[in-house]
Design an enzyme around this catalytic site. Sequence first.
Site, PDB file in Angstrom:
ATOM      1  N   LYS A  35       0.829  -1.212   0.000  1.00 36.12           N
ATOM      2  CA  LYS A  35       0.000   0.000   0.000  1.00 36.12           C
ATOM      3  C   LYS A  35       0.860   1.257   0.000  1.00 36.12           C
ATOM      4  CE  LYS A  35      -2.300  -1.089   3.772  1.00 36.12           C
ATOM      5  NZ  LYS A  35      -1.717  -2.424   4.087  1.00 36.12           N
ATOM      6  N   ARG A  70      -1.844   3.898  11.617  1.00 40.36           N
ATOM      7  CA  ARG A  70      -1.771   5.113  10.802  1.00 40.36           C
ATOM      8  C   ARG A  70      -2.837   6.148  11.149  1.00 40.36           C
ATOM      9  NH1 ARG A  70      -0.371   0.995   7.128  1.00 40.36           N
ATOM     10  NH2 ARG A  70       1.720   1.255   6.238  1.00 40.36           N
ATOM     11  N   LYS A 184       5.743 -10.088   2.160  1.00 40.33           N
ATOM     12  CA  LYS A 184       4.862  -9.161   1.467  1.00 40.33           C
ATOM     13  C   LYS A 184       5.175  -9.133  -0.027  1.00 40.33           C
ATOM     14  CE  LYS A 184       2.798  -7.572   5.205  1.00 40.33           C
ATOM     15  NZ  LYS A 184       1.342  -7.527   5.412  1.00 40.33           N
ATOM     16  N   ASN A 215      -1.672  -7.382   0.233  1.00 36.79           N
ATOM     17  CA  ASN A 215      -2.284  -6.201   0.853  1.00 36.79           C
ATOM     18  C   ASN A 215      -3.241  -5.450  -0.070  1.00 36.79           C
ATOM     19  OD1 ASN A 215       0.601  -6.175   2.645  1.00 36.79           O
ATOM     20  ND2 ASN A 215      -1.313  -5.850   3.760  1.00 36.79           N
ATOM     21  N   HIS A 315      -5.703 -12.275  12.340  1.00 33.61           N
ATOM     22  CA  HIS A 315      -4.724 -11.249  11.974  1.00 33.61           C
ATOM     23  C   HIS A 315      -4.155 -10.545  13.195  1.00 33.61           C
ATOM     24  CE1 HIS A 315      -4.006  -6.868  11.059  1.00 33.61           C
ATOM     25  NE2 HIS A 315      -3.144  -7.435  10.244  1.00 33.61           N
TER      26      HIS A 315
END
Length: 385
Positions: A35, A70, A184, A215, A315
């Site tokens: 992202k 974030r 990732k 993602n 998660h």
Amino acid sequence: MQAAFQPGEATLDRISWVRLSAVRLPLATPVSDAKVLTGRQRPMTEIAFLFAEIATEEGHHGIGFSYSKRAGGPGQYAHAKEITPVLIGEDPSDIAKIWTKLVWAGASVGRSGLATQAIAAVDVALWDLKAKRAGLPLAKLLGSHRDSVRCYNTSGGFLHTPIEQVLENATASLGRGISGIKIKVGQPDTAEDLCRLAAVREHLGDGVPLMVDANQQWDRPTAQRMGRAMESFNLVWIEEPLDAYDVEGHAALASSLDTPVATGEMLASVAEHWELIRGRAADVIQPDAPRIGGITPFLRLAALADHHHLQLAPHFAMEIHLHLAAAYPHEPWVEHFEWLEPLFNERLDIRDGRMHVPGRPGLGFTLSDQARAWTTEECEFGKRP
């Protein structure tokens, strides 16, 4: 209607005090996934936590937390501060009733997302309290199917990390007793993703469980191509190949690939997960208890997932999810992140490829002095014990 919310004659204890704390956990290195590389988010430098500490008239205590990455941390704290006063005087055993009462206390902002994530910290604390009062680890209170759970590491495989360091991190994780490795993917240059994946598989060998996580950064054609290209790597799953709400796309991908498709971490309610389940859009479902409102809704979702014979891999937040995964009928996975360790005085026991349920009552964790030092705001309700 109001009488239904009052503790009855069977009430043996009442909530007398609640403390909410906003905590900012700084990360040693800014973290980037796909992202960030696609320009949709900035690197992550800290995690915002909402902690709830609850005490009762009889002297029982519980602790729980929610979190946000974030953005959203101040909002969770503000909403929890508004609705928490309704807890005082409630029977702490009536957890589902309290969850509903808190939802109605803040009904104007809905029943998912930030609104229920604020409730999650309280809900987790109530389950922790209930298990402590019973003198049992939470997994045992729920009725565990196992005393340890397979675990895989994610924190060592982010895209900001050079591939040489990813390989070193993977070796270190296996040395700690972790059985699986996730890296990732989802970069704009898909060839680079395949090169990194090939390097990791060659380094680990064929016998180590390996997962990838895009993602949500692929479109449908790219996900199909990458899914086919990755079939030869014998992956445990491909995670979040598409937008989290693309049920049809995930379903088509899951039906066309041999590699299982995993998703769900970004969804913020049981209802959203039900759309995935009903649409046959995932082989592995990845709910996050703090994100969907706590342990109470997680248990509802787990029952739905079990009924549809889905694999479970919660998660993040291994401190909570270890207990919930241990209570799931089908052999699950738990995600290992060491990021939260400074917040607690205790550590989880990881060996032989598995994360072991602690013998301590409740979740088995107490807040560290460092967590107190990182506290930016706090408030109290009721009478301090």
